[in-house]
Design a protein around this motif. Sequence first.
Motif, PDB file in Angstrom:
ATOM      1  N   THR A 110       9.982  26.957 -24.860  1.00  0.00           N
ATOM      2  CA  THR A 110      10.003  25.515 -25.095  1.00  0.00           C
ATOM      3  C   THR A 110      11.432  25.029 -25.284  1.00  0.00           C
ATOM      4  O   THR A 110      11.867  24.038 -24.678  1.00  0.00           O
ATOM      5  CB  THR A 110       9.169  25.173 -26.344  1.00  0.00           C
ATOM      6  OG1 THR A 110       7.807  25.516 -26.097  1.00  0.00           O
ATOM      7  CG2 THR A 110       9.257  23.700 -26.676  1.00  0.00           C
ATOM      8  N   VAL A 111      12.168  25.722 -26.138  1.00  0.00           N
ATOM      9  CA  VAL A 111      13.544  25.332 -26.437  1.00  0.00           C
ATOM     10  C   VAL A 111      14.437  25.490 -25.213  1.00  0.00           C
ATOM     11  O   VAL A 111      15.255  24.608 -24.898  1.00  0.00           O
ATOM     12  CB  VAL A 111      14.061  26.165 -27.632  1.00  0.00           C
ATOM     13  CG1 VAL A 111      15.571  26.051 -27.770  1.00  0.00           C
ATOM     14  CG2 VAL A 111      13.375  25.725 -28.918  1.00  0.00           C
ATOM     15  N   ASN A 168       7.949  23.177 -22.013  1.00  0.00           N
ATOM     16  CA  ASN A 168       7.887  24.062 -20.861  1.00  0.00           C
ATOM     17  C   ASN A 168       6.789  23.634 -19.905  1.00  0.00           C
ATOM     18  O   ASN A 168       6.961  23.686 -18.682  1.00  0.00           O
ATOM     19  CB  ASN A 168       7.691  25.521 -21.279  1.00  0.00           C
ATOM     20  CG  ASN A 168       7.709  26.455 -20.069  1.00  0.00           C
ATOM     21  OD1 ASN A 168       6.712  27.047 -19.701  1.00  0.00           O
ATOM     22  ND2 ASN A 168       8.873  26.553 -19.413  1.00  0.00           N
ATOM     23  N   GLU A 169       5.674  23.186 -20.455  1.00  0.00           N
ATOM     24  CA  GLU A 169       4.607  22.673 -19.587  1.00  0.00           C
ATOM     25  C   GLU A 169       5.095  21.433 -18.830  1.00  0.00           C
ATOM     26  O   GLU A 169       4.810  21.266 -17.637  1.00  0.00           O
ATOM     27  CB  GLU A 169       3.369  22.347 -20.423  1.00  0.00           C
ATOM     28  CG  GLU A 169       2.125  22.115 -19.592  1.00  0.00           C
ATOM     29  CD  GLU A 169       0.870  21.938 -20.432  1.00  0.00           C
ATOM     30  OE1 GLU A 169      -0.138  21.497 -19.857  1.00  0.00           O
ATOM     31  OE2 GLU A 169       0.905  22.238 -21.646  1.00  0.00           O
ATOM     32  N   ASP A 170       5.839  20.578 -19.514  1.00  0.00           N
ATOM     33  CA  ASP A 170       6.411  19.401 -18.843  1.00  0.00           C
ATOM     34  C   ASP A 170       7.332  19.827 -17.705  1.00  0.00           C
ATOM     35  O   ASP A 170       7.265  19.280 -16.597  1.00  0.00           O
ATOM     36  CB  ASP A 170       7.191  18.549 -19.841  1.00  0.00           C
ATOM     37  CG  ASP A 170       6.295  17.713 -20.739  1.00  0.00           C
ATOM     38  OD1 ASP A 170       5.061  17.920 -20.708  1.00  0.00           O
ATOM     39  OD2 ASP A 170       6.820  16.862 -21.476  1.00  0.00           O
ATOM     40  N   LEU A 171       8.200  20.803 -17.971  1.00  0.00           N
ATOM     41  CA  LEU A 171       9.146  21.255 -16.955  1.00  0.00           C
ATOM     42  C   LEU A 171       8.414  21.836 -15.754  1.00  0.00           C
ATOM     43  O   LEU A 171       8.733  21.526 -14.600  1.00  0.00           O
ATOM     44  CB  LEU A 171      10.089  22.295 -17.562  1.00  0.00           C
ATOM     45  CG  LEU A 171      11.097  22.960 -16.615  1.00  0.00           C
ATOM     46  CD1 LEU A 171      12.028  21.945 -15.988  1.00  0.00           C
ATOM     47  CD2 LEU A 171      11.891  24.033 -17.363  1.00  0.00           C
ATOM     48  N   ARG A 172       7.402  22.680 -15.999  1.00  0.00           N
ATOM     49  CA  ARG A 172       6.694  23.336 -14.905  1.00  0.00           C
ATOM     50  C   ARG A 172       5.810  22.378 -14.126  1.00  0.00           C
ATOM     51  O   ARG A 172       5.748  22.431 -12.902  1.00  0.00           O
ATOM     52  CB  ARG A 172       5.840  24.491 -15.441  1.00  0.00           C
ATOM     53  CG  ARG A 172       6.643  25.688 -15.934  1.00  0.00           C
ATOM     54  CD  ARG A 172       5.749  26.866 -16.297  1.00  0.00           C
ATOM     55  NE  ARG A 172       4.757  26.536 -17.315  1.00  0.00           N
ATOM     56  CZ  ARG A 172       3.466  26.392 -17.109  1.00  0.00           C
ATOM     57  NH1 ARG A 172       2.964  26.547 -15.890  1.00  0.00           N
ATOM     58  NH2 ARG A 172       2.645  26.095 -18.091  1.00  0.00           N
ATOM     59  N   MET A 173       5.117  21.491 -14.843  1.00  0.00           N
ATOM     60  CA  MET A 173       4.118  20.636 -14.203  1.00  0.00           C
ATOM     61  C   MET A 173       4.677  19.298 -13.690  1.00  0.00           C
ATOM     62  O   MET A 173       4.203  18.766 -12.690  1.00  0.00           O
ATOM     63  CB  MET A 173       2.973  20.359 -15.182  1.00  0.00           C
ATOM     64  CG  MET A 173       2.236  21.608 -15.627  1.00  0.00           C
ATOM     65  SD  MET A 173       1.485  22.490 -14.235  1.00  0.00           S
ATOM     66  CE  MET A 173       0.696  23.855 -15.098  1.00  0.00           C
TER      67      MET A 173
END
Length: 245
Positions: A140-141, A213-218
């Motif tokens: 996440t970080v 991380n979900e934001d970055l991937r999705m």
Amino acid sequence: ATTLTRGVAPIPSRSPEASRRLFAMAQPISGTLVETYLHNRGITLLHGTGSLRFHPRCYYRPDDSSPTETWPAMIAAVTDLDGTLTGVHRTWLDPRGFSEATLGKAPIDTPRRAMGDLLGNTVRFGAPGEVMAAGEGIETVLSLRTVLPDMAMAAALSAAHLATIRFPDTLRRLYIVRDNDPAGDAARDSLFERANAAGIEAIVLSPRLGDFNEDLRMLGIDALRAETRVQLAPQDVGRFLALEA
């Protein structure tokens, strides 16, 4: 009583000393499965990640009565404000690669475990000054750091530990990197109050989905950059936000 063997006391398996030994046995992440794992999670900016190492055969036991297995692992150094290693966090990885089901973690019951002295301490990226960000997970970080590459950041490894992190003396503004769940809300509220009581400005950064991380991937890095921009203090946009490609 502790027995001595050839004059050397055995090291308790969960102690800071055992953590230091494990970290010393691991290798830099460049060119390893750790680098591949992070890239597969959308994290390609890996400067200042000396707190992360790779161990190709890290021991794992599901419980005390089970046989020991070995899996490759990401080893993260947990340090205090002076930089002393007090513990490590292990993320066991799947050598077969990435899947949406496991996100690259090993197919075992508890692919993440920490040991050592964790309370108040964190996995650190960059040297903290007046401004830093703190969140729960390493991924996440590091995801947020892809759009704020020059901001010091710290991963507390759990919501409970995030609420208890110690503040550097230099700190004036703390970004609280929130996970979008009840535990994340409780950690946010507790840390916000502690920071304000210490005279530190606290600003919450919230993801659109479950975590950054979900934001970055999705959603992609451009969306992550845009959502971060509107949540930063105005003076930090020009100082820390990476220019759009």
